[in-house]
Design a protein around this motif. Sequence first.
Motif, PDB file in Angstrom:
ATOM      1  N   THR A   1       0.830  -1.214   0.000  1.00 28.42           N
ATOM      2  CA  THR A   1       0.000   0.000   0.000  1.00 28.42           C
ATOM      3  C   THR A   1       0.861   1.260   0.000  1.00 28.42           C
ATOM      4  O   THR A   1       0.440   2.290  -0.539  1.00 28.42           O
ATOM      5  CB  THR A   1      -0.942   0.012   1.217  1.00 28.42           C
ATOM      6  OG1 THR A   1      -0.169  -0.129   2.423  1.00 28.42           O
ATOM      7  CG2 THR A   1      -1.948  -1.120   1.131  1.00 28.42           C
TER       8      THR A   1
ATOM      9  N   ARG B   1      -4.123   1.700  -1.161  1.00 27.33           N
ATOM     10  CA  ARG B   1      -4.962   0.647  -0.605  1.00 27.33           C
ATOM     11  C   ARG B   1      -5.909   0.036  -1.643  1.00 27.33           C
ATOM     12  O   ARG B   1      -6.150  -1.166  -1.630  1.00 27.33           O
ATOM     13  CB  ARG B   1      -5.787   1.185   0.564  1.00 27.33           C
ATOM     14  CG  ARG B   1      -4.985   1.656   1.755  1.00 27.33           C
ATOM     15  CD  ARG B   1      -5.885   1.821   2.969  1.00 27.33           C
ATOM     16  NE  ARG B   1      -7.076   2.585   2.665  1.00 27.33           N
ATOM     17  CZ  ARG B   1      -7.172   3.902   2.719  1.00 27.33           C
ATOM     18  NH1 ARG B   1      -6.111   4.614   3.044  1.00 27.33           N
ATOM     19  NH2 ARG B   1      -8.299   4.531   2.435  1.00 27.33           N
ATOM     20  N   GLU B   2      -6.479   0.856  -2.497  1.00 24.59           N
ATOM     21  CA  GLU B   2      -7.533   0.380  -3.390  1.00 24.59           C
ATOM     22  C   GLU B   2      -7.088  -0.754  -4.314  1.00 24.59           C
ATOM     23  O   GLU B   2      -7.792  -1.765  -4.437  1.00 24.59           O
ATOM     24  CB  GLU B   2      -8.104   1.544  -4.208  1.00 24.59           C
ATOM     25  CG  GLU B   2      -8.933   2.534  -3.421  1.00 24.59           C
ATOM     26  CD  GLU B   2      -8.074   3.473  -2.574  1.00 24.59           C
ATOM     27  OE1 GLU B   2      -6.828   3.472  -2.787  1.00 24.59           O
ATOM     28  OE2 GLU B   2      -8.617   4.195  -1.728  1.00 24.59           O
ATOM     29  N   PRO B   3      -5.931  -0.649  -4.989  1.00 21.16           N
ATOM     30  CA  PRO B   3      -5.518  -1.762  -5.854  1.00 21.16           C
ATOM     31  C   PRO B   3      -5.297  -3.066  -5.093  1.00 21.16           C
ATOM     32  O   PRO B   3      -5.696  -4.137  -5.566  1.00 21.16           O
ATOM     33  CB  PRO B   3      -4.213  -1.254  -6.486  1.00 21.16           C
ATOM     34  CG  PRO B   3      -4.317   0.223  -6.417  1.00 21.16           C
ATOM     35  CD  PRO B   3      -5.032   0.513  -5.143  1.00 21.16           C
TER      36      PRO B   3
ATOM     37  N   LEU C   1      -6.672  -3.910  -2.209  1.00 17.94           N
ATOM     38  CA  LEU C   1      -7.974  -4.379  -1.751  1.00 17.94           C
ATOM     39  C   LEU C   1      -8.731  -5.062  -2.880  1.00 17.94           C
ATOM     40  O   LEU C   1      -9.335  -6.126  -2.676  1.00 17.94           O
ATOM     41  CB  LEU C   1      -8.779  -3.194  -1.209  1.00 17.94           C
ATOM     42  CG  LEU C   1     -10.144  -3.484  -0.598  1.00 17.94           C
ATOM     43  CD1 LEU C   1     -10.012  -4.443   0.567  1.00 17.94           C
ATOM     44  CD2 LEU C   1     -10.802  -2.184  -0.148  1.00 17.94           C
ATOM     45  N   ALA C   2      -8.677  -4.496  -4.068  1.00 19.12           N
ATOM     46  CA  ALA C   2      -9.356  -5.107  -5.218  1.00 19.12           C
ATOM     47  C   ALA C   2      -8.771  -6.483  -5.527  1.00 19.12           C
ATOM     48  O   ALA C   2      -9.502  -7.434  -5.827  1.00 19.12           O
ATOM     49  CB  ALA C   2      -9.243  -4.193  -6.438  1.00 19.12           C
TER      50      ALA C   2
ATOM     51  N   LEU D   1      -9.940  -1.459   4.753  1.00 18.30           N
ATOM     52  CA  LEU D   1     -11.135  -0.628   4.626  1.00 18.30           C
ATOM     53  C   LEU D   1     -11.187   0.464   5.687  1.00 18.30           C
ATOM     54  O   LEU D   1     -11.707   1.560   5.433  1.00 18.30           O
ATOM     55  CB  LEU D   1     -12.386  -1.496   4.732  1.00 18.30           C
ATOM     56  CG  LEU D   1     -12.695  -2.391   3.523  1.00 18.30           C
ATOM     57  CD1 LEU D   1     -13.865  -3.308   3.833  1.00 18.30           C
ATOM     58  CD2 LEU D   1     -13.006  -1.538   2.287  1.00 18.30           C
TER      59      LEU D   1
END
Length: 311
Positions: free
Chosen positions: A234, A239-241, A243-244, A274
Amino acid sequence: MNAVTFLLVYAMVLSWLAPVLFTGSISANVHPRLSVAGWLVVVATASFAWVAALVILIVGAAHSLITHTAPTFCVETLGIAGAVTLPPTLATVLVVALLAVTAAVATNTTRRVIVTLYRTQRANREHAQAVRIIGRPTGHDGVVAITADQPAAYCVSGGRHRAIVVTTAALDLLKPPALAAVLAHERAHLRGRHHHVIATLNTLAAALPRLPLMRAAAQSVPALLEMCADDAATRRHGREPLLASLLALSMHRQPDGVLAAAGTAVADRVSRLLEPQRAIWWHPRSLAMTSVVIAMAVAPAFALTLCTLQP
């Protein structure tokens, strides 16, 4: 209390009480790297205490036989006051039996640890060599792709032989940002030598199954190492990539026995991503954890110093 008695008592206290302490409220919201360090220090300290006590017992027993002080060896070794003696023949038999049992336990445990670690290292080395043979190079350094319908991404390390493996299904499933985050996660595992940490803890848990500390460490540390690798990914990709990629890969079964990106504590890691909470190293719980770990590590040396200084 002398050195042997203290080391034995201290090792037992750590082996039974440390798991309760490290899985309690003191470890909540503590940075995973600090938690990993705490587990490893406690395991190393407890192992040192057990080994040191066994060494002192073996050396003391051998010395008592050579110097013919076997009648008082047992009570002197355990630090019991008073001139308690045993008949020479009985004392010699007891000391020889103690020496044999202690040496046998130490030898058998050491053999099991060495053999298990060797087998694990050899299996990982063969795995890494195999995937490099059957896989095809990708555009990413050190990453090979193997044909499979199951989306998976993992890393394997066996000494100098290491590889990051992604299946063709994972390449089709993950978008470039998510794939980059997964690869950064796996590189963090290799860079931190997490394979060796987990293999050592699993080996100790298998060799010493009656010690709660070893079992608890083998169960707790892998999830913490996954969080450490998540943090590394991260910091580089956000974080988003990551998490996906976790959500996408967790829908499918991951390989066993390897550090798969979505193979351990996925629910806890997703919740952590999250609802990120900044881990403050000077938070009271972090400071408490650090103080406890330092105290546990230095206690044996401090006690041995005191025992040595006693007349």
